[in-house]
Design an enzyme around this catalytic site. Structure first.
Site, mmCIF file in Angstrom:
data_model
loop_
_atom_site.group_PDB
_atom_site.id
_atom_site.type_symbol
_atom_site.label_atom_id
_atom_site.label_comp_id
_atom_site.label_asym_id
_atom_site.label_seq_id
_atom_site.Cartn_x
_atom_site.Cartn_y
_atom_site.Cartn_z
ATOM 1 N N LYS A 265 0.837 -1.203 0.000
ATOM 2 C CA LYS A 265 0.000 0.000 0.000
ATOM 3 C C LYS A 265 0.869 1.248 0.000
ATOM 4 C CE LYS A 265 -2.315 1.237 3.737
ATOM 5 N NZ LYS A 265 -3.346 1.284 4.804
ATOM 6 N N ARG A 266 1.996 1.189 0.685
ATOM 7 C CA ARG A 266 2.913 2.343 0.714
ATOM 8 C C ARG A 266 3.459 2.657 -0.675
ATOM 9 N NH1 ARG A 266 4.277 -0.343 5.366
ATOM 10 N NH2 ARG A 266 6.005 -1.423 4.340
#
Length: 512
Positions: A265-266
């Site tokens: 997600k980062r």
């Protein structure tokens, strides 16, 4: 040959990652290719990490992508329940079998005792304490304690877990459709917990029991589960199910755009692209994560894109419908190496899908994009905009961002073009052009073009002197679709007004 039955078994601990969606897709493709069944099983035994709404999100994402399961908690089936939290009694029965044959045992060590042991081992230089054959007899369990003591602890309801007994000196071999032959030494494995103190099974036990009882023939999952497969093979042996063990296929990782590490997600936040199929709102963390659907991707394009991240058909063809993917899919053609997540390639796939759609099919989607910006356009106008822009954009929101001039007057003009092309001496001629167009009865592209060409010939002006002026006045830029089709969509009155307003603006720019 038995009917192929595959399963996608996510945990409802958050939104479905595109890596998980790819796993679901490959399972679905194999099921459809072989005339088998695609099962959705929710593995919700980790109640501490359970996230409300996650299960519904998973179902919605699968349905949006067109890879709907044949059996699921929502659809039911002959092998349910399909939520592990509803199968608690089933696991308890099978645990009894392992306890009875000596391959499982009760362990009464408290968390504090385990932490103390880890700390003591650390002081000795052992930073990787493991509960296994070398340590189990010095711990508090039914193998090290007297039988009477164990019985009393159980009668008293003492909190405990149940562990799987793995003895050293053995090799676990199994075949993997992607990795080929794989082997592990039992010395590498610890005595894993099969049942937690809360009475719920761990992934390992529930997974094996469910796959067996649901008659799963193929387990297709991410390569992060490869190290656990040795334990699973030993569990199949302990139950006496080795002959009916499913075929394994461990998928390569989805790598971040740099190709250095698993896509997270980062990475999506860092590089500005979604890693979830649908938008996700995390109320607890007050975070919102972008979704491919909301970012303007078509489901077929996302599916096509993901299919090629770890698999190839062995041909030059890249654009596949879901039906064509089913026909072409071969589990043996899954790659071993990780697949780099190239969002630009994903955008290219989406563009190809947009271009392949009929204008009328895209019209509702175009209308939706304009509606989101506060503009209500008709179906015919939306279809016309779709036809003019679909080869120039990649995602749905770009219909408006690239074509807002179809519904609102331009205020920013390409000054470089104006300074080069606008001749104050020709102002009277361009006013005549506006008058000509104001009197044009048939406002469609071909007659508009004919009128403009006649005007140019009468005034001895070339396309290079006229078309850039028309384009910039109507859309603010010399870039864009056919100028005469653009005029048709904008409409006669609005086009004439923009020309006249544009001339005034051009004079001011030229005078600066």
């Amino acid at each position: 040959m038995s009917t192929v039955r595959v399963r996608f078994a996510p945990s409802p601990t958050g939104p479905l990652h595109v890596g998980g969606l790819r796993t679901a897709l490959y399972n679905y493709l194999l099921a459809r290719k072989t005339g088998g069944f695609f099962v959705l099983r929710i593995e919700d035994t980790d109640q501490k990490r359970y996230v409300a709404g996650a299960e519904e999100y998973i179902m919605e994402a699968l349905e949006w992508c067109g890879i709907s399961p044949d059996e699921s908690p929502q659809k039911g089936g002959n092998y349910g329940p399909y939520r592990q939290s509803e199968r608690r009694d089933i696991y308890a029965e099978y645990l009894k079998k392992l306890l009875a044959n000596g391959t499982a045992y009760h362990a009464f060590d408290t968390e504090a005792e385990l932490n103390d042991r880890r700390a003591a081992e650390k002081e000795k230089g052992n930073h990787n304490f493991r509960y296994d054959a070398s340590t189990r007899m010095s711990m508090r369990n039914s193998l090290s304690l007297k039988k009477s003591e164990v019985e009393q602890l159980l009668v008293d309801g003492t909190p405990h877990v149940i562990r799987f007994r793995i003895d050293p000196g053995n090799t676990v071999n199994f075949k993997d459709s992607v990795r080929e032959s794989v082997s592990f030494q039992t010395e590498e494995l610890g005595d894993q917990v099969l049942m937690k103190a809360d009475g719920l099974p761990t992934y390992h036990l529930a997974n094996i029991v469910d796959d067996h009882l649901m008659e799963i023939t193929h387990v297709i999952r991410g390569e992060e589960w490869l190290p656990s497969t040795a334990l699973h093979v030993l569990l199949y042996r302990a139950f006496g199910w080795e002959d009916s063990m499913p075929a394994f296929a461990h998928l390569p990782l989805l790598l971040n755009p740099n190709g250095k590490g698993k896509l997270s997600k980062r990475d999506g936040a860092k590089f500005g692209f979604p890693v979830f199929p649908l938008r996700w709102e995390d109320a607890a963390k007050q975070e919102v994560s972008a979704g491919f659907r909301e970012e303007g991707f078509l489901p077929g394009a996302l599916v096509n894109f993901l299919a090629f991240l770890g698999w190839n058909p062995g041909t030059e063809q890249e654009i596949f419908s879901l039906e064509e993917l089913i026909e072409a899919f071969d589990i043996e053609r899954i790659n071993k190496s990780g697949a780099r997540f190239d969002i630009e390639k994903g955008r290219w796939f989406n563009q190809q899908y947009l271009m392949a759609h009929m204008d009328e099919e895209l019209a509702p989607l175009v209308q939706n994009e304009f509606n989101k910006e506060g503009y209500d356009i008709g179906t015919d106008t939306a279809a016309a905009i779709a036809g003019l822009l679909k080869e120039r954009i990649h995602v749905l929101p770009e219909f408006f961002s690239s074509g807002s001039y179809f519904v609102k007057a331009v205020t920013d003009y390409d000054e470089k073009t104006i300074r080069k092309k606008w001749k104050t001496a020709n102002r009277d001629k361009f006013d005549q052009l506006a008058d000509v167009l104001a009197g044009q009865d048939d406002w469609s592209a071909a007659p508009i073009k004919a009128a403009v060409v006649a005007f140019m010939e009468a005034n001895e002006l070339g396309f290079g002197a006229v078309l850039p002026i028309i384009r910039v006045a109507i859309s603010g830029s010399v870039q864009g679709p056919d100028a005469f089709e653009m005029l048709e969509v904008v409409g006669r009155e609005e086009s004439v007004a923009r020309l006249r307003n544009g001339y005034d603006a051009f004079e001011k720019i030229k005078a600066q």
